[in-house]
Design a protein around this motif. Structure first.
Motif, PDB file in Angstrom:
ATOM      1  N   ARG A  84       8.648  45.430  16.486  1.00 43.93           N
ATOM      2  CA  ARG A  84       9.317  46.601  15.917  1.00 43.93           C
ATOM      3  C   ARG A  84      10.137  47.312  16.984  1.00 43.93           C
ATOM      4  N   ALA A  85      10.581  46.556  17.984  1.00 49.74           N
ATOM      5  CA  ALA A  85      11.466  47.105  19.018  1.00 49.74           C
ATOM      6  C   ALA A  85      12.646  47.804  18.353  1.00 49.74           C
ATOM      7  N   ASN A  86      13.069  48.927  18.922  1.00 49.53           N
ATOM      8  CA  ASN A  86      13.976  49.792  18.145  1.00 49.53           C
ATOM      9  C   ASN A  86      15.165  50.338  18.922  1.00 49.53           C
ATOM     10  N   LEU A  87      15.706  49.569  19.863  1.00 50.89           N
ATOM     11  CA  LEU A  87      16.904  50.005  20.580  1.00 50.89           C
ATOM     12  C   LEU A  87      18.154  49.567  19.823  1.00 50.89           C
ATOM     13  N   TYR A  88      18.983  50.534  19.463  1.00 52.86           N
ATOM     14  CA  TYR A  88      20.217  50.294  18.708  1.00 52.86           C
ATOM     15  C   TYR A  88      21.376  51.016  19.391  1.00 52.86           C
ATOM     16  N   ASN A  89      22.582  50.722  18.924  1.00 57.67           N
ATOM     17  CA  ASN A  89      23.733  51.536  19.326  1.00 57.67           C
ATOM     18  C   ASN A  89      24.150  52.422  18.163  1.00 57.67           C
ATOM     19  N   GLU A  90      25.197  53.200  18.369  1.00 62.85           N
ATOM     20  CA  GLU A  90      25.583  54.164  17.336  1.00 62.85           C
ATOM     21  C   GLU A  90      26.158  53.490  16.094  1.00 62.85           C
ATOM     22  N   ALA A  91      26.491  52.198  16.208  1.00 65.05           N
ATOM     23  CA  ALA A  91      26.945  51.458  15.023  1.00 65.05           C
ATOM     24  C   ALA A  91      25.773  50.925  14.208  1.00 65.05           C
ATOM     25  N   GLY A  92      24.544  51.180  14.669  1.00 62.20           N
ATOM     26  CA  GLY A  92      23.367  50.734  13.942  1.00 62.20           C
ATOM     27  C   GLY A  92      23.018  49.273  14.155  1.00 62.20           C
ATOM     28  N   LEU A  93      23.514  48.687  15.253  1.00 62.59           N
ATOM     29  CA  LEU A  93      23.233  47.290  15.557  1.00 62.59           C
ATOM     30  C   LEU A  93      22.178  47.200  16.656  1.00 62.59           C
ATOM     31  N   PRO A  94      21.203  46.307  16.515  1.00 58.60           N
ATOM     32  CA  PRO A  94      20.088  46.243  17.463  1.00 58.60           C
ATOM     33  C   PRO A  94      20.432  45.468  18.729  1.00 58.60           C
ATOM     34  N   ALA A  95      19.772  45.814  19.825  1.00 52.68           N
ATOM     35  CA  ALA A  95      19.828  45.006  21.034  1.00 52.68           C
ATOM     36  C   ALA A  95      19.100  43.690  20.771  1.00 52.68           C
ATOM     37  N   PRO A  96      19.505  42.578  21.418  1.00 54.12           N
ATOM     38  CA  PRO A  96      18.837  41.306  21.199  1.00 54.12           C
ATOM     39  C   PRO A  96      17.509  41.217  21.944  1.00 54.12           C
ATOM     40  N   THR A  97      16.681  40.271  21.545  1.00 54.45           N
ATOM     41  CA  THR A  97      15.550  39.887  22.385  1.00 54.45           C
ATOM     42  C   THR A  97      16.110  39.397  23.721  1.00 54.45           C
ATOM     43  N   PHE A  98      15.557  39.918  24.845  1.00 50.36           N
ATOM     44  CA  PHE A  98      16.038  39.460  26.148  1.00 50.36           C
ATOM     45  C   PHE A  98      14.983  39.619  27.225  1.00 50.36           C
ATOM     46  N   SER A  99      15.140  38.856  28.288  1.00 49.60           N
ATOM     47  CA  SER A  99      14.366  39.018  29.525  1.00 49.60           C
ATOM     48  C   SER A  99      15.364  39.055  30.665  1.00 49.60           C
ATOM     49  N   MET A 100      14.965  39.743  31.759  1.00 49.27           N
ATOM     50  CA  MET A 100      15.913  39.948  32.857  1.00 49.27           C
ATOM     51  C   MET A 100      15.167  40.189  34.157  1.00 49.27           C
ATOM     52  N   LYS A 101      15.634  39.533  35.222  1.00 53.45           N
ATOM     53  CA  LYS A 101      15.076  39.762  36.539  1.00 53.45           C
ATOM     54  C   LYS A 101      15.496  41.144  37.054  1.00 53.45           C
ATOM     55  N   VAL A 102      14.594  41.780  37.780  1.00 53.40           N
ATOM     56  CA  VAL A 102      14.887  43.091  38.344  1.00 53.40           C
ATOM     57  C   VAL A 102      15.485  42.911  39.730  1.00 53.40           C
ATOM     58  N   LYS A 103      16.563  43.622  39.988  1.00 50.99           N
ATOM     59  CA  LYS A 103      17.242  43.542  41.296  1.00 50.99           C
ATOM     60  C   LYS A 103      16.991  44.795  42.112  1.00 50.99           C
TER      61      LYS A 103
END
Length: 498
Positions: A479-498
């Motif tokens: 139920r991840a809930n990050l969106y932009n103002e257009a109402g579109l969700p961020a994708p599933t992602f993983s990322m290394k920390v720098k």
């Protein structure tokens, strides 16, 4: 002696009758099956019209107030190519040869989209959450046309009869003809493709033709040319004895075994077989220009994420080579469901965007069902695919993607996640931000305390943790809930920390 002579005479008569019937068949003027009343031809591309006739015969084709003549080759094949044309219609195509004539009526010129994949692309409008209401409204645009290439037999949990098995062996799996857009044709058509086409038609104002060629349960390798798979040693193990290959998903092999359980042939074919759907469904279309492809598939390859990544890249590249141009390819990141590997698979789909040019991905995990691999919210999926096409293919001023992660920076015990575009981040209903996790240097996975600050997401790090990786929407059902103002969700992602 008399009996022998009568037997030989009977054989000669039968042979003559067969030869006569074969000649009549070979001399019959036909168009390729893709040509029928109500069809849509691709605008701004040379228009190729093709079919079969008697070997050596002259074939005359009239279209758009022009006439072209060609000669059928030794195998009876013929084709003519008319100049590219802008959108319009309705028109007629007239073909004649040896006192035979075919007329194709109500032909439009516009944009043709190929809509392919497995069961979530096949999922019918009448079964979608918004489908019944859509059908009751009966607002069907006469400038939209549908071609449903339907399997002659279901790949459901059934055993096929001998007639179906025989047709499948002859690669006669799909049957179809173009239909006008009405309640009957729309009801059984792909819901995702329907909503995609409807939005494109509203925004682009050109005739739209949708070709549905999807098979429930089909794995990616079934949509790739067999000879290409043969050339890659990585895939050799799934070819010779595919019903027992561990490179093919267990479920696919088990279902195929049920379907062909009545088969007499040791080499019985099946739509889940590597290369089958390409030969039966895609190869007949590659001479027919299209605008692009929308694709919803992967559930039958989720068990082996690295293998799918190679197969998917090969599929897109090979299809583009067969058509002769790099058409846009827009696909769906799989939905949320309580099954292992799905987050990793979704992330792999996201990473494919960097490897496949002129592609786009519609996010769908927020539309999923924790227990059902066939979520019913198809309108949003189709419209998200349409936004990708409107922005990238039709050059409309549309927001097509949710927040796209760019980098994760560590400073003063805080990780700041920056996004590719300077857009306003939000959560639906202004609820607290959830869905972020962290992985420590020693491999421990933990939930993250995340918040939105301007156009960044900020994660607070525990005092005793050295964080190497951040993840988002990495639960199988989330139920991840990050969106932009257009109402579109961020994708599933993983990322290394720098």
């Amino acid at each position: 002696m008399m009996v022998r002579m009568l037997f030989l005479l009977l054989l000669n008569v039968l042979a003559f009758d067969f030869s006569k019937a074969q000649y009549a068949l070979d001399s019959t003027l036909t168009l390729a099956p893709i040509f029928s009343d109500h069809m849509v031809l691709q605008r701004s591309k040379p228009i190729r019209i093709y079919g079969k006739a008697a070997s050596g015969s002259n074939v005359n084709v009239q279209f758009l107030n022009k006439a072209l003549t060609t000669k059928a080759d030794q195998s009876g094949k013929w084709n003519v190519v008319f100049p590219a044309s802008k959108e319009g219609g309705p028109y007629a195509i007239s073909v004649s040869a040896n006192d035979q004539k075919i007329t194709v009526s109500d032909v439009l010129i516009g944009d043709v989209w190929l809509c392919s994949g497995q069961s979530n692309m096949e999922f019918a409008l009448q079964d979608a959450q918004t489908g019944p209401e859509e059908l009751r409204a009966e607002k069907f645009d006469s400038k939209m046309r549908l071609l449903k290439m339907e399997g002659i037999v279901s790949t459901g949990d059934v055993a096929w009869d001998s007639a179906s098995l025989s047709k499948v062996n002859r690669y006669e799996y799909f049957s179809s003809s173009w239909q006008t857009f009405n309640k009957a044709s729309a009801a059984s058509f792909s819901a995702v493709a329907y909503y995609f086409g409807k939005k494109i038609k509203q925004e682009a104002s050109v005739p739209i033709g949708l070709i549905q060629v999807a098979v429930g349960g089909s794995p990616t390798e079934s949509w790739i040319e067999h000879s290409l798979l043969e050339q890659n040693q990585q895939f050799a193990g799934m070819l010779g004895n595919w019903p027992h290959s561990t490179l093919v998903m267990d479920w696919c092999r088990e279902r195929a075994a049920k379907n062909i359980s009545n088969a007499q042939s040791a080499d019985q074919k099946h739509p889940y077989q590597p290369g089958y759907n390409f030969q039966s469904g895609i190869a007949p279309l590659t001479d027919f220009p299209i605008t692009g492809v929308i694709w919803y598939q992967g559930e039958s390859n989720v068990f082996n994420v690295p293998l799918h990544a190679q197969l998917f890249e090969m599929l897109v590249k090979s299809w583009r080579q067969k058509w002769g141009y790099a058409f846009p390819f827009y696909y769906v990141q799989l939905s949320g469901i309580e099954r292992a590997n799905w987050p990793e698979f979704r992330d792999s789909q996201r990473l494919m965007l960097a490897k496949i040019p002129n592609s786009g991905m519609a996010v769908s995990y927020d539309l999923g069902d924790s227990l059902n691999v066939h979520p019913i919210r198809k309108k949003e999926v189709g419209e998200r695919l349409a936004l990708l096409a409107l922005r990238n293919t039709y050059k409309k001023n549309a927001v097509a993607n949710g927040p796209v992660p760019a980098r994760a920076m560590l400073k003063d015990r805080v990780i700041r996640i920056q996004f590719a575009e300077n857009e306003k981040l939000s959560t639906q209903g202004s609820k607290p931000l959830i869905g972020f996790e962290m992985i420590t240097q020693d491999g421990k996975r933990m939930p993250a305390n995340a918040s939105i600050q301007g156009n960044e997401v900020v994660l607070n790090i525990p005092k005793d943790g050295l964080i190497t990786t951040i993840m988002y929407a990495y639960q199988p059902f989330t139920r991840a809930n990050l969106y932009n103002e257009a109402g579109l969700p961020a994708p599933t992602f993983s990322m290394k920390v720098k």
